[in-house]
Each structure stands twice: as structure tokens, then as C-alpha cells.
Scaffold this active site. Sequence first.
Site, mmCIF file in Angstrom:
data_model
loop_
_atom_site.group_PDB
_atom_site.id
_atom_site.type_symbol
_atom_site.label_atom_id
_atom_site.label_comp_id
_atom_site.label_asym_id
_atom_site.label_seq_id
_atom_site.Cartn_x
_atom_site.Cartn_y
_atom_site.Cartn_z
ATOM 1 C CB CYS A 118 1.652 18.028 -42.713
ATOM 2 S SG CYS A 118 3.060 18.802 -41.870
ATOM 3 C CB CYS B 143 -1.189 9.862 -45.055
ATOM 4 S SG CYS B 143 0.076 9.503 -46.298
ATOM 5 C CB CYS C 138 -1.810 15.650 -50.925
ATOM 6 S SG CYS C 138 -1.955 13.947 -50.371
#
Length: 226
Positions: A221, A112, A198
Site C-alpha cells: 500500500c 487511494c 481490493c
Amino acid sequence: MASPSPRLEPDFEAMSAEDVLRWAYSEYGERLCLTCSWQMQSSVLVHMVSSLGLDVPVVELDTGLFFAETYETRERLVERYDLKLIRPEILSVAEQHREEQPNLWERDPDRCCHIRKVEPLERALEPYDAWISGIRREQSLTRKDAQKVEWSERYGVWKVHPLVDWDAKRVQAYIAVNEIPYNPLHDRGYPSVGCMPCTRPVQRDEDDRAGRWADSDEIECGIHTK
């Protein structure tokens, strides 16, 4: 790609954040950009760049999943500093649901983040030789060795980290003294603010990024991993 050498090689570690920005602008000019995710570091850097009179484009990596407070902070900063944002194209959340099945962030947060942050950043950085980021060493163990200026093999640009040696108290003090708009979630237990699905508040004994990807072992990330 081999690491090139900047035309000038000052002692970056001894330089102030402002001096690092001045150096980067004199070195790279229109080939320099700043990325913002509308956390405290973004507020500091937007103000600092503006107060120094540097014409640096701002790249926004909007995942479409930010908190309402994050978007409100963005609008306050855009209005105050007359920012013109560069927004790389990104799949809508609905498009991602169709292509990857719903709630990809729960099943595969790495995937994602790659779709919604890393790939858009790669495209956004193509016109630039240097990139200003707000990461700080104290944020996590994965960032403890970050340098004020370092070559990114991954992106083929120089990464410029003017605030890398600042602690959270210094960031907060700079914002208070200069009365800069900042994300109010930082006052509610979120030292690091990411996407809404998140991110959770952190506990006192946790590092700044422990609340990111809270139900997984992930703390980055992918943007700043080497």
C-alpha cells in the site's frame, strides 16, 4: 534525515518478540506506538503488549473500506483488552469520491492508498520516535529483508517488527494457545486482509499478499515501501 543510533544496540535478531517489545518500551516509552489493521499480527501484538503490561497507544488506520469481519474483530479486541484507539483524520469515502471521482481504488490504487493510509499514518506518527508494526518476512518478497528494528528515513522513526521472523503457523499457534480473537477471514482463504474492494482469497501456490490489489501488480500500500 541521517539514521540515529539507538542508545542501546542489542542483538535484535537473537531476541524474542517479547524481548524486542520490552526493549522498545524501555527505550522509547511514551514515544512508542503500535499500528493495527486488525489482521492476525494485530491480534498477536495487542495481546503481547497487554500481557507484558506495556502502556502503548494503538493507532488504527481505518480506511472506511474494511470488511465487516475486520470491524467485528476490532470491537472484540477493543473490548477484551480495553484499547483506547488513536484514529487519524481521513477523508470519508464520499468526500474522496467528490474530490477524486468515484472508485479511485480501481483507477489508481496507489493514490487511494496514499490518501487513505499513508498520509494519515504520517500525521499519526508525528508525536512518536518508534513504531511497532506486525510485518513478517515470509509475507512477500518486498518484506524478506525487514529487520526487527530498523530506521525509517521516510517517517523519521524507528520501525519495530517483533514478529518479523515468525511464520504463519507460529502466529496461528500463538493465537490458539492464548485464545485471542482474530479476523475470521483468515480461515476463508485470506492470509492478508485489506480493503474490501481490493482483496480476494489467495490460491495455494501464491504468497500471503497476492490477494491484495488483486487486479493490479501492486502488493504494497506504500506504508512499508522505502
